[in-house]
Design a protein around this motif. Structure first.
Motif: not given
Ligand code: PIF
Length: 388
Positions: A104, A132-133, A107, A341, A330, A334, A42-44, A46, A338
């Motif tokens: 997915k 958020h985290h 977030n 934060r 996106k 983001e 969740s800290k990556v 995507m 940051r």
């Molecule tokens: C980003 O979210 P993503 C990250 O949190 C990033 O760390 C942050 O930066 P920061 C960004 O601001 C965020 O936008 C990563 C992660 C998010 C979820 C939870 O959208 C729901 O880029 C998971 O995503 C449910 O995703 C999954 O977590 C159901 O959204 C299917 O870990 C995951 C998902 C794993 C990938 C699955 C792929 C399936 C196809 O610098 O603030 O830290």
């Protein structure tokens, strides 16, 4: 097109198609996962291509698609039959996931909100990203018959070929003073790196019913794990017991299809999933209800707070099929998050959610202000944080 909460009862015409189909995924998920082994995913950040054009706040709203089961439950006096409808409702929340292993949800940004007012279904729903985290989404849904609320947080376990999503938090329901509580089962996305992705749910869900006078009934629903080659995919079994543990009703079915009361061949269907829209495979596997969730009707624009997901540009661009534009937005959003934060940290401050507060048991509950503020003075007259 008028369902703006101002008392109008005009029928709403909703879209029956997304503006654009899903593009073929060209992301190398393996290279992302490989460079983040052992890291909390969740800290990556995507790539947006992995997303569907809905976020987790809207995914929570999808869980109330079959809210008519709660209306039936509220009008059923026998506590054990009432539990049958509530169990069906709890199972129905998984139906939409069957066709959704491909992507997915977005977030949400900290402070992002989502409302869904459905006079036709008799509910109003709000949700907010309260942390958020780790990512935590809270929601609250009310109607004349029930109140439903939950906050959701996941733990991800990446096993190589599959990824397990272990949800934490309790789902709450209140029907005229009676309380029901349950937690979610484990979800698993198979073939995460190659081949056809598919989703499975397994584990035990225990629905507890309590009144001011004590525990009345209980229901255990088991989501069965599929054995390869077996025909039992997506099966669920349930048992409603009284306060002495005596089995009163038994349930069986499939979380993606239907739930039955009794034993075959003389069982009664309690819930059946709605038919899927035509061409749903090209449109992210969305149900009709999901298609409607991110629609921004003209009449709504002036009423929503600017933090509402419907205004989030990257998700809108993805919905319209503009992947490059969505990715650019996106990343921009983001960076802004940051920055906010950093400012908070530098000033030794923490973020406080606008529409939810912590309850004694640490769960997130509505602070009851959303709909009042929407009506008076209206969000356009209030200072709303700029998230994007
Ligand atoms: C980003 O979210 P993503 C990250 O949190 C990033 O760390 C942050 O930066 P920061 C960004 O601001 C965020 O936008 C990563 C992660 C998010 C979820 C939870 O959208 C729901 O880029 C998971 O995503 C449910 O995703 C999954 O977590 C159901 O959204 C299917 O870990 C995951 C998902 C794993 C990938 C699955 C792929 C399936 C196809 O610098 O603030 O830290």
């Amino acid at each position: 097109r008028n369902e703006n909460g101002n008392g109008s009862n005009c029928a709403v015409m909703r879209r029956d198609r997304l503006p654009s189909t899903r593009m073929n995924e060209s992301v190398n998920l393996w290279s992302i996962l490989r460079s983040n082994i052992g890291k909390d995913l969740s800290k990556v950040a995507m790539p947006v291509q992995l997303n569907e054009p809905l976020n987790t706040l809207q995914r929570l709203c999808e869980e109330v698609e079959y809210c008519h089961l709660l209306d039936t439950a509220a009008n059923t006096h026998d506590p054990h039959m009432r539990m049958v409808y509530i169990a069906a409702f709890a199972v129905s929340a998984y139906a939409c996931s069957f066709t959704r292993a491909g992507g997915k949800p977005f977030n949400p940004i900290l402070g992002e909100t989502y409302e869904c007012l459905r006079q036709d279904k008799g509910f109003r729903f709000i949700a907010e990203q309260v942390s958020h985290h780790p990512p935590v989404s809270a929601c609250h849904c009310e109607s004349k018959n029930y109140t439903f609320w939950q906050d959701v947080r996941w733990k991800n376990k990446f096993w190589g070929k599959s990824m397990e999503i272990v949800p934490m938090g309790v789902t709450h329901l209140e029907l005229f003073g009676d309380r029901y509580e349950w937690s979610k089962v484990t979800s698993c996305i198979h073939n995460i790196l190659s081949g056809q992705r598919w989703i499975e749910h397994y584990g035990e869900m225990s629905i507890k019913h309590s009144t001011t006078t004590g525990d009345v009934s209980h229901c255990k629903v088991t989501f069965l794990k599929s054995r390869s080659g077996a025909l039992n995919a997506n099966e669920v079994e349930g048992m409603v017991t009284d306060s002495n543990g005596r089995v009163i009703h038994s349930l069986f079915g499939k979380w993606n299809e239907a739930l039955y009361l009794g034993k075959p061949p003389s069982a009664t269907c309690i819930w059946r999933a709605n038919p899927m829209p035509e061409d749903h495979e090209q449109y992210y596997g969305f149900t009709q209800f999901a298609i409607e969730l991110n629609e921004l009707e003209e009449g709504l624009k002036a009423l929503l707070p600017l933090t509402d997901t419907r205004f989030r540009p990257d998700q809108r661009l993805l919905e319209e099929g503009d992947i490059a534009g969505a990715e650019e937005q996106k990343e921009r959003i983001e960076v802004l998050q940051r920055e906010r934060r950093r400012v908070l940290q530098e000033n030794n401050m923490t973020h406080s959610p606008r529409f939810f507060k912590r309850a004694e048991d640490d769960s997130w509950v509505s602070n009851g202000t959303y709909w009042d503020l929407r009506k008076d003075p209206g969000f356009s007259k209030l200072e709303i944080p700029v998230l994007w």
